[in-house]
Motif scaffolding. Sequence first.
Motif, short mmCIF file in Angstrom:
data_model
loop_
_atom_site.label_atom_id
_atom_site.label_comp_id
_atom_site.label_asym_id
_atom_site.label_seq_id
_atom_site.Cartn_x
_atom_site.Cartn_y
_atom_site.Cartn_z
N GLY A 4 37.83 -47.29 95.66
CA GLY A 4 38.70 -47.03 94.52
C GLY A 4 39.64 -45.86 94.82
N LYS A 5 40.77 -45.84 94.15
CA LYS A 5 41.76 -44.78 94.30
C LYS A 5 41.89 -44.01 93.00
CE LYS A 5 43.23 -46.27 98.35
NZ LYS A 5 42.94 -45.59 99.57
N ALA A 6 42.31 -42.77 93.10
CA ALA A 6 42.55 -41.95 91.91
C ALA A 6 43.71 -42.55 91.12
CB ALA A 6 42.88 -40.53 92.32
N PRO A 7 43.60 -42.56 89.79
CA PRO A 7 44.66 -43.16 88.96
C PRO A 7 45.94 -42.32 88.93
CG PRO A 7 42.95 -42.25 87.58
CD PRO A 7 42.47 -42.12 88.99
N THR A 8 47.08 -43.01 88.82
CA THR A 8 48.36 -42.33 88.67
C THR A 8 48.54 -41.91 87.21
OG1 THR A 8 49.53 -44.38 88.16
CG2 THR A 8 49.40 -43.74 90.49
N ARG A 9 49.62 -41.21 86.93
CA ARG A 9 49.88 -40.74 85.57
C ARG A 9 49.98 -41.91 84.58
NH1 ARG A 9 54.64 -36.77 85.13
NH2 ARG A 9 53.06 -35.39 85.96
N ASN A 24 36.73 -40.02 85.01
CA ASN A 24 35.46 -40.69 85.31
C ASN A 24 35.64 -42.08 85.93
OD1 ASN A 24 34.26 -38.49 84.13
ND2 ASN A 24 33.96 -39.48 82.17
N TRP A 25 36.87 -42.50 86.18
CA TRP A 25 37.12 -43.86 86.67
C TRP A 25 38.04 -43.86 87.88
CZ3 TRP A 25 34.64 -47.91 84.30
CH2 TRP A 25 34.02 -47.62 83.09
N LEU A 26 37.87 -44.84 88.76
CA LEU A 26 38.73 -45.05 89.92
C LEU A 26 39.37 -46.43 89.81
CD1 LEU A 26 36.35 -43.83 92.75
CD2 LEU A 26 38.33 -42.63 91.87
N VAL A 27 40.61 -46.56 90.29
CA VAL A 27 41.34 -47.83 90.21
C VAL A 27 41.01 -48.67 91.45
CG1 VAL A 27 43.62 -48.89 90.14
CG2 VAL A 27 43.19 -46.76 88.91
N VAL A 28 40.53 -49.90 91.21
CA VAL A 28 40.19 -50.82 92.29
C VAL A 28 41.33 -51.80 92.51
CG1 VAL A 28 38.55 -52.55 93.09
CG2 VAL A 28 37.74 -50.61 91.77
N LYS A 29 41.87 -52.37 91.43
CA LYS A 29 42.98 -53.33 91.51
C LYS A 29 44.04 -52.95 90.48
CE LYS A 29 40.49 -57.46 92.95
NZ LYS A 29 40.10 -58.81 92.55
N PRO A 50 27.93 -51.56 90.89
CA PRO A 50 28.79 -50.61 90.18
C PRO A 50 29.39 -51.21 88.91
CG PRO A 50 29.43 -50.82 92.48
CD PRO A 50 28.39 -51.86 92.21
N ARG A 51 29.60 -50.37 87.93
CA ARG A 51 30.17 -50.80 86.65
C ARG A 51 31.68 -50.88 86.77
NH1 ARG A 51 29.73 -47.55 80.99
NH2 ARG A 51 30.77 -49.10 79.75
N THR A 52 32.21 -52.08 86.62
CA THR A 52 33.66 -52.29 86.66
C THR A 52 34.14 -52.75 85.30
OG1 THR A 52 33.44 -54.55 87.42
CG2 THR A 52 33.67 -52.86 89.11
N ARG A 53 35.41 -52.52 85.05
CA ARG A 53 36.00 -52.93 83.77
C ARG A 53 37.45 -53.34 84.01
NH1 ARG A 53 35.28 -49.10 78.62
NH2 ARG A 53 33.15 -49.76 78.91
N ALA A 54 37.86 -54.43 83.40
CA ALA A 54 39.25 -54.89 83.47
C ALA A 54 39.96 -54.45 82.19
CB ALA A 54 39.31 -56.39 83.61
N ILE A 55 41.13 -53.85 82.35
CA ILE A 55 41.90 -53.32 81.23
C ILE A 55 43.25 -54.01 81.19
CG2 ILE A 55 42.96 -51.25 80.26
CD1 ILE A 55 40.93 -49.62 81.79
N SER A 56 43.66 -54.46 80.02
CA SER A 56 44.97 -55.08 79.85
C SER A 56 46.03 -53.97 79.76
CB SER A 56 44.99 -55.91 78.59
OG SER A 56 46.28 -56.37 78.33
N LYS A 57 47.15 -54.14 80.44
CA LYS A 57 48.21 -53.12 80.43
C LYS A 57 49.05 -53.17 79.17
CE LYS A 57 48.82 -52.31 85.31
NZ LYS A 57 49.77 -52.31 86.44
N SER A 58 49.10 -54.31 78.48
CA SER A 58 49.91 -54.42 77.28
C SER A 58 49.08 -54.12 76.05
CB SER A 58 50.49 -55.83 77.17
OG SER A 58 49.44 -56.77 77.08
#
Length: 59
Positions: A4-9, A24-29, A50-58
């Motif tokens: 995972g990567k650190a999230p952008t702004r 507390n979260w890292l970006v996978v996709k 690992p606990r993953t979660r999908a988030i809608s951007k809209s």
Amino acid sequence: MKNGKAPTREQKKIMRAHGLVPENWLVVKNLPDSLEVVSRVSLKKVGGKPRTRAISKSL
């Protein structure tokens, strides 16, 4: 699973809008319509998946 990567702004804003603490979260996709994140705490646990979660951007 890839690292995972650190999230952008912008990604942090999306996470906060969904009630998550970005530290507390890292970006996978980073897909055009969604964001898949994994919990930092669950990555440190031995065994289990690992606990993953999908988030809608809209919103």
